[in-house]
Scaffold this active site. Structure first.
Site, short mmCIF file in Angstrom:
data_model
loop_
_atom_site.label_atom_id
_atom_site.label_comp_id
_atom_site.label_asym_id
_atom_site.label_seq_id
_atom_site.Cartn_x
_atom_site.Cartn_y
_atom_site.Cartn_z
N TYR A 82 0.82 -1.21 0.00
CA TYR A 82 0.00 0.00 0.00
C TYR A 82 0.86 1.27 0.00
O TYR A 82 0.46 2.28 -0.56
CB TYR A 82 -0.89 0.05 1.25
CG TYR A 82 -2.25 -0.56 1.07
CD1 TYR A 82 -2.40 -1.90 0.80
CD2 TYR A 82 -3.39 0.23 1.21
CE1 TYR A 82 -3.65 -2.46 0.65
CE2 TYR A 82 -4.65 -0.32 1.06
CZ TYR A 82 -4.78 -1.66 0.78
OH TYR A 82 -6.02 -2.20 0.64
N LYS A 111 2.33 -15.26 3.12
CA LYS A 111 2.54 -16.06 1.90
C LYS A 111 4.03 -16.40 1.87
O LYS A 111 4.75 -16.09 0.91
CB LYS A 111 2.08 -15.25 0.68
CG LYS A 111 2.04 -16.02 -0.63
CD LYS A 111 0.96 -17.08 -0.71
CE LYS A 111 1.09 -17.90 -1.98
NZ LYS A 111 0.20 -19.08 -2.02
N ASP A 137 -3.82 -18.02 1.15
CA ASP A 137 -4.81 -18.74 0.33
C ASP A 137 -5.59 -19.74 1.19
O ASP A 137 -6.81 -19.86 1.09
CB ASP A 137 -4.16 -19.40 -0.89
CG ASP A 137 -2.89 -20.19 -0.57
OD1 ASP A 137 -2.39 -20.09 0.57
OD2 ASP A 137 -2.41 -20.92 -1.46
N ASP A 164 -6.71 -6.43 4.13
CA ASP A 164 -7.80 -5.76 3.41
C ASP A 164 -8.75 -6.82 2.85
O ASP A 164 -9.97 -6.73 3.02
CB ASP A 164 -7.21 -4.92 2.28
CG ASP A 164 -8.28 -4.25 1.44
OD1 ASP A 164 -9.21 -3.67 2.05
OD2 ASP A 164 -8.20 -4.30 0.20
N ASP A 216 -12.67 -8.16 4.48
CA ASP A 216 -13.93 -8.12 3.73
C ASP A 216 -14.56 -9.50 3.73
O ASP A 216 -15.78 -9.65 3.89
CB ASP A 216 -13.69 -7.68 2.27
CG ASP A 216 -13.96 -6.20 2.06
OD1 ASP A 216 -13.73 -5.42 3.00
OD2 ASP A 216 -14.40 -5.82 0.95
C1 IPM Z 1 -10.59 -0.50 3.58
C2 IPM Z 1 -10.75 0.02 2.18
C3 IPM Z 1 -9.57 0.90 1.85
C4 IPM Z 1 -8.32 0.04 1.94
C5 IPM Z 1 -9.66 1.60 0.47
C6 IPM Z 1 -10.92 2.41 0.37
C7 IPM Z 1 -8.46 2.42 0.18
O1 IPM Z 1 -10.91 -1.03 1.28
O2 IPM Z 1 -10.54 0.32 4.53
O3 IPM Z 1 -10.51 -1.71 3.74
O4 IPM Z 1 -7.97 -0.67 0.99
O5 IPM Z 1 -7.68 0.08 3.00
MG MG Z 2 -11.06 -2.91 2.20
#
Ligand code: IPM
Ligand code: MG
Length: 362
Positions: free
Chosen positions: A143, A192, A224, A248, A252
């Protein structure tokens, strides 16, 4: 404590609506506990681009630094999809994390009993309960490595540098082990290491720090496999610690286990008590301004704030309890259930605030 100062970054889309409800709940807590709540508002994301031409004005960083905690709504939207990459709303989010030194991102994913049926996983998979936290490193990794685009012999090449230094890994590892001690004493470190040097340094370092916490059980998992295990048997996890990019993605994925992204809170912390608290969902521009958004993730982010920045553990527990109670009486459209009234964003906020007040006075 007699005073708290919170910098509010509403951001874009549904940001202002959901933050409004979360502040209502925070205000209820402060009134009941005779804490004077001082709020400051600053611009971030698309709203900042529109007002001053950049996603993270220096004034916003300064205001955040003067606060005890930051409450953020969400950033981004199609309106800013075509702006140059260094001016995208997301840059504001990455920038504020970095500027405030918030290297530790906590993303809990648990199933609210009232929302059990919302999980897309089969009932027998989530039956035993799911209660995990992703501890995501937030200010390093690919990042924040150099991002370049070059032309090589007429071919366009994109490149992003991934790196982690030992000190960066040590500090996030300590955070994960500390957290595990307060929970079920298990840490899974995700990397990884079969391919990446970054990950080999990560794994060695987490193992070494793990030796300092003999009471916490540490295991390592390739990313993975972790992605697969999260849907196969999420109940096996307590604390998952990982780098920025893997975190990240896995956070999710974890959020979906609970079935409703509108319910999940997050905290971004550094070495001190200052933290930034935000729902993990996005700015949902499609439903913005219509009173349809679910404010619960932002309200639950306030609970994390009370706990992590202000040490108000009991009050944090009560906010979470109030959310559970409210879910039995009414819900926003995204999590509506047969026999329960569908509430607007504001009605949902009012209901939780009312429950919080009753619990605090009990
Ligand atoms: C998160 C989001 C952010 C990230 C984006 C919006 C830059 O996906 O907070 O998880 O990747 O950190
Ligand atoms: Mg995110």
């Amino acid at each position: 404590m007699d005073k708290m100062k919170v910098c509010v970054l509403e951001g874009d889309g549904i940001g202002p609506e959901i933050v409004g409800q979360a502040l209502k709940v925070l205000d209820t807590v402060c009134k009941a506990r005779s804490i004077s709540l001082e709020t400051d508002h600053a611009l971030i994301g698309g709203a900042a681009i529109d007002a001053v031409g950049e996603p993270l004005p220096q004034d916003t960083i300064n205001r955040c630094k003067q606060a005890d905690a930051v409450l953020l709504g969400a950033v981004g939207g199609p309106k800013w999809d075509d702006v140059p990459s260094h001016l995208r709303p997301e840059k504001g989010l990455l920038g504020i994390r970095k500027a405030l030194g918030l290297f530790c991102n906590l993303r809990p994913a648990a199933i609210f009993p009232a929302l059990k049926e919302a999980s897309p996983l089969r009932p027998e998979i989530v039956e035993g309960g799911v209660d995990l936290v992703v501890v995501r490193e937030l200010t390093g990794d690919v990042y924040f490595g150099e991002h370049t685009r070059t032309e090589q012999n007429g071919v366009t090449v994109g490149q992003d540098i991934m790196s982690y230094s030992v000190p960066e890994i040590e500090r996030i590892a300590h955070k994960a082990f500390h957290l595990a001690r307060k929970r079920h004493k298990r840490v899974t470190s995700v990397d990884k290491a079969n391919v990446l040097e970054t990950s080999r340094v990560w794994r060695e370092t987490v193992s070494r720090i793990g030796d300092e916490y003999p009471d916490v059980k540490l295991n390592h998992m390739y990313v993975d496999n972790a992605a697969m295990q999260l849907v196969r048997n999420p109940g096996q996890f307590d604390v998952l610690v990982t780098g920025n990019l893997f975190g990240d993605i896995l956070s999710d994925e974890s959020s979906m286990i609970s079935g409703s992204i509108g319910m999940l809170a997050s905290a971004s912390l550094g070495e001190g008590s200052m933290g930034l608290y935000e729902p993990i969902h996005g700015s949902a521009p499609d439903i913005a301004g219509q009173g349809l958004a679910n404010p619960l993730a932002t309200i639950l982010s306030v609970a994390m704030m009370l706990r992590s920045s202000f040490g108000l553990n009991h009050e944090a527990d009560l906010v979470e309890k109030a959310v559970s109670q409210a879910l039995d009486e009414g819900r926003t459209a995204d999590i509506q259930a047969d026999g329960l009234p569908v509430l607007s964003t504001e009605q949902m906020g009012d209901l939780v605030a009312e429950k919080v007040k009753a619990l605090l006075e009990a």
